[in-house]
Design an enzyme around this catalytic site. Structure first.
Site, PDB file in Angstrom:
ATOM      1  N   SER A  86      36.354  10.488  -6.461  1.00 50.24           N
ATOM      2  CA  SER A  86      34.989  10.094  -6.876  1.00 50.24           C
ATOM      3  C   SER A  86      35.955  10.636  -8.554  1.00 50.24           C
ATOM      4  CB  SER A  86      35.528  12.399  -7.446  1.00 50.24           C
ATOM      5  OG  SER A  86      34.097  12.336  -8.542  1.00 50.24           O
ATOM      6  N   ALA A  87      34.167   9.966 -10.150  1.00 53.70           N
ATOM      7  CA  ALA A  87      34.356   9.453 -11.081  1.00 53.70           C
ATOM      8  C   ALA A  87      35.197  10.933 -11.708  1.00 53.70           C
ATOM      9  CB  ALA A  87      33.428   8.786 -11.437  1.00 53.70           C
ATOM     10  N   SER A  88      35.169  11.808 -11.413  1.00 61.09           N
ATOM     11  CA  SER A  88      34.473  13.240 -11.947  1.00 61.09           C
ATOM     12  C   SER A  88      35.709  13.804 -12.682  1.00 61.09           C
ATOM     13  CB  SER A  88      33.518  14.001 -11.208  1.00 61.09           C
ATOM     14  OG  SER A  88      33.557  15.219 -11.954  1.00 61.09           O
ATOM     15  N   THR A 135      25.528  17.354  -7.124  1.00 64.83           N
ATOM     16  CA  THR A 135      26.333  17.488  -9.028  1.00 64.83           C
ATOM     17  C   THR A 135      25.113  16.797 -10.115  1.00 64.83           C
ATOM     18  OG1 THR A 135      28.315  17.152  -8.447  1.00 64.83           O
ATOM     19  CG2 THR A 135      28.612  18.786  -8.671  1.00 64.83           C
ATOM     20  N   ASN A 194      35.705  16.646 -13.662  1.00 65.14           N
ATOM     21  CA  ASN A 194      35.664  17.549 -12.771  1.00 65.14           C
ATOM     22  C   ASN A 194      35.404  18.553 -11.592  1.00 65.14           C
ATOM     23  OD1 ASN A 194      34.509  18.989 -15.993  1.00 65.14           O
ATOM     24  ND2 ASN A 194      33.400  17.833 -14.927  1.00 65.14           N
ATOM     25  N   LYS A 196      34.054   2.670 -11.020  1.00 68.19           N
ATOM     26  CA  LYS A 196      33.329   1.682  -9.260  1.00 68.19           C
ATOM     27  C   LYS A 196      32.437   0.312 -10.353  1.00 68.19           C
ATOM     28  CE  LYS A 196      33.286   6.441  -6.672  1.00 68.19           C
ATOM     29  NZ  LYS A 196      32.772   7.556  -6.709  1.00 68.19           N
ATOM     30  N   LYS A 233      24.503   7.340 -11.089  1.00 65.83           N
ATOM     31  CA  LYS A 233      25.795   7.822 -10.401  1.00 65.83           C
ATOM     32  C   LYS A 233      25.853   7.332 -10.402  1.00 65.83           C
ATOM     33  CE  LYS A 233      21.431  10.638  -8.169  1.00 65.83           C
ATOM     34  NZ  LYS A 233      20.986   9.904  -6.887  1.00 65.83           N
ATOM     35  N   GLY A 234      27.486   7.719 -10.049  1.00 65.65           N
ATOM     36  CA  GLY A 234      29.322   6.922  -9.703  1.00 65.65           C
ATOM     37  C   GLY A 234      29.320   6.533 -11.200  1.00 65.65           C
ATOM     38  N   ILE A 235      28.566   7.151 -12.038  1.00 64.26           N
ATOM     39  CA  ILE A 235      30.135   5.489 -13.035  1.00 64.26           C
ATOM     40  C   ILE A 235      30.543   6.809 -14.173  1.00 64.26           C
ATOM     41  CG2 ILE A 235      28.616   5.031 -16.016  1.00 64.26           C
ATOM     42  CD1 ILE A 235      27.991   3.195 -13.199  1.00 64.26           C
ATOM     43  N   GLU A 256      29.910   7.246   0.377  1.00 65.38           N
ATOM     44  CA  GLU A 256      29.237   6.632  -0.955  1.00 65.38           C
ATOM     45  C   GLU A 256      27.625   6.966  -0.907  1.00 65.38           C
ATOM     46  OE1 GLU A 256      29.127   6.399  -3.576  1.00 65.38           O
ATOM     47  OE2 GLU A 256      31.581   6.135  -4.767  1.00 65.38           O
ATOM     48  N   ASP A 257      27.307   7.441  -1.638  1.00 76.13           N
ATOM     49  CA  ASP A 257      25.701   7.819  -1.839  1.00 76.13           C
ATOM     50  C   ASP A 257      25.541   6.694  -2.927  1.00 76.13           C
ATOM     51  OD1 ASP A 257      27.008   9.538  -4.389  1.00 76.13           O
ATOM     52  OD2 ASP A 257      25.580   9.707  -4.618  1.00 76.13           O
ATOM     53  N   ASP A 286      33.733  10.406  -1.742  1.00 74.72           N
ATOM     54  CA  ASP A 286      32.953  10.831  -2.921  1.00 74.72           C
ATOM     55  C   ASP A 286      32.588  11.824  -3.119  1.00 74.72           C
ATOM     56  OD1 ASP A 286      31.362   9.487  -5.686  1.00 74.72           O
ATOM     57  OD2 ASP A 286      29.607   9.480  -4.751  1.00 74.72           O
ATOM     58  N   LEU A 287      32.316  12.196  -4.273  1.00 85.63           N
ATOM     59  CA  LEU A 287      32.012  13.228  -4.257  1.00 85.63           C
ATOM     60  C   LEU A 287      30.463  13.824  -4.768  1.00 85.63           C
ATOM     61  CD1 LEU A 287      33.089  16.240  -4.807  1.00 85.63           C
ATOM     62  CD2 LEU A 287      33.467  16.423  -6.994  1.00 85.63           C
ATOM     63  N   ASP A 288      30.041  12.988  -5.739  1.00 83.35           N
ATOM     64  CA  ASP A 288      28.541  13.465  -6.716  1.00 83.35           C
ATOM     65  C   ASP A 288      27.794  12.989  -5.380  1.00 83.35           C
ATOM     66  OD1 ASP A 288      26.405  14.404  -7.164  1.00 83.35           O
ATOM     67  OD2 ASP A 288      26.137  12.871  -9.005  1.00 83.35           O
ATOM     68  N   ARG A 316      32.025   9.107 -17.379  1.00 83.00           N
ATOM     69  CA  ARG A 316      30.972  10.029 -18.382  1.00 83.00           C
ATOM     70  C   ARG A 316      30.805   8.588 -19.397  1.00 83.00           C
ATOM     71  NH1 ARG A 316      34.260  14.748 -19.650  1.00 83.00           N
ATOM     72  NH2 ARG A 316      34.415  14.667 -17.712  1.00 83.00           N
TER      73      ARG A 316
HETATM   74  P1  B16 Z   1      32.036  13.711 -15.050  1.00 86.15           P
HETATM   75  P2  B16 Z   1      30.988  10.819  -8.469  1.00 86.15           P
HETATM   76  C1  B16 Z   1      30.608  10.808 -10.925  1.00 86.15           C
HETATM   77  O1  B16 Z   1      30.715  11.783  -9.717  1.00 86.15           O
HETATM   78  C2  B16 Z   1      28.450  11.399 -10.496  1.00 86.15           C
HETATM   79  O2  B16 Z   1      28.069  10.471 -10.092  1.00 86.15           O
HETATM   80  C3  B16 Z   1      28.286  10.775 -12.140  1.00 86.15           C
HETATM   81  O3  B16 Z   1      27.559  10.788 -12.649  1.00 86.15           O
HETATM   82  C4  B16 Z   1      29.136  11.429 -13.433  1.00 86.15           C
HETATM   83  O4  B16 Z   1      29.387  10.370 -14.705  1.00 86.15           O
HETATM   84  C5  B16 Z   1      30.955  10.849 -13.133  1.00 86.15           C
HETATM   85  O5  B16 Z   1      31.235  11.362 -11.643  1.00 86.15           O
HETATM   86  C6  B16 Z   1      32.030  11.419 -14.076  1.00 86.15           C
HETATM   87  O6  B16 Z   1      31.874  12.534 -13.536  1.00 86.15           O
HETATM   88  O7  B16 Z   1      30.867  13.901 -16.372  1.00 86.15           O
HETATM   89  O8  B16 Z   1      32.650  14.985 -14.398  1.00 86.15           O
HETATM   90  O9  B16 Z   1      33.939  13.416 -15.660  1.00 86.15           O
HETATM   91  O10 B16 Z   1      29.656  10.151  -7.853  1.00 86.15           O
HETATM   92  O11 B16 Z   1      32.013   9.763  -8.534  1.00 86.15           O
HETATM   93  O12 B16 Z   1      31.577  12.096  -7.313  1.00 86.15           O
HETATM   94 MG    MG Z   2      28.470   9.950  -6.074  1.00 86.79          MG
END
Ligand code: B16
Ligand code: MG
Length: 216
Positions: free
Chosen positions: A115-117, A16, A119, A146, A44-46, A170-171, A8-10, A48
């Site tokens: 990662s769900a991000s 972040t 970015n 997730k 967290k992990g959810i 994962e966190d 996982d990233l964040d 956008r």
């Molecule tokens: P983005 P992870 C998740 O990262 C964040 O924990 C979560 O807070 C965020 O909404 C999600 O990425 C989406 O991020 O808006 O940048 O696409 O923990 O899955 O690495």
């Molecule tokens: Mg995370």
């Protein structure tokens, strides 16, 4: 025997969450909703859009906005978040990550990012670790976020390993549940907890002995 690592990233590679929180807090205030750090744990992990839905539900405003308005709000939050990421450098890697990734590289253990991000590639580049990942799952390619195991299963497939050969890191509770659903070995990375269902909990990645982890 484990053959690949899926991160996982964040909260695992970098923190972040504090920037996500600032950007969501601002956006929520602009529509009359106040969120705090306790509520933020649920984001967290959810993804956008799912995060926005949770904030609207928390504020009792689930039915107050059209889809187009919600997309506009999510864009506004992301623009703010991306501005906050501008100053990210390798010094923002969480403690122990650099050391752990170096060991994985030395032992030729392939690594992927789940990662769900959206970015994530930019963040990894700013942190100076983009090259350490053989594969980054594109969250846009997923049917479910997730805690569904899909993102971890896709990462394992891309690394050409079975779920039983993978270790997931994962966190967030949604992430641990996803790793367990995928049938992988789950390492939980915690600040102060709680996190349930992980096979092992650490505070920083370099607490782990890679040789022992590969034997799990
Ligand atoms: P983005 P992870 C998740 O990262 C964040 O924990 C979560 O807070 C965020 O909404 C999600 O990425 C989406 O991020 O808006 O940048 O696409 O923990 O899955 O690495
Ligand atoms: Mg995370």
């Amino acid at each position: 025997m484990r053959k690949g690592f899926i991160f996982d990233l964040d909260g695992v590679i970098t923190d972040t969450a504090k920037y996500h929180y600032l950007a969501w807090k601002d956006l929520a205030e602009s529509i009359g909703i106040t969120i705090d750090l306790v509520f933020n744990e649920q984001l967290k992990g959810i993804s956008r859009m799912d995060s926005l839905d949770r904030i609207l539900a928390f504020g009792g405003k689930s039915d107050d906005f059209s889809q187009a308005e919600k997309e506009q709000m999510a864009k506004k939050k992301n623009d703010h978040y991306v501005r906050l990421l501008e100053d990210l450098t390798p010094a923002d890697l969480l403690p122990g990550v650099k050391e752990f990734m170096a060991q994985a590289k030395a032992k030729e253990v392939p690594c992927a990012l789940a990662s769900a991000s959206k970015n994530a590639p930019v963040i990894l580049e700013k942190l100076g670790v983009l090259e350490d990942f053989r594969y980054i799952v594109d969250p846009d390619s997923l049917a479910k976020g997730k805690p569904d195991p899909e993102i971890f299963l896709k990462a394992a497939e891309a690394l050409a390993i079975t779920p039983q050969e993978a270790v997931g890191f994962e966190d967030a509770q949604a992430g641990i549940d996803a790793i367990n659903g995928a049938g992988m070995y789950a390492v939980g990375v915690i600040e102060e907890g709680p996190l349930t269902g992980a096979d092992e909990l650490v505070h920083r990645l370099d607490e782990l002995d890679i040789e022992q982890l590969l034997m799990k």
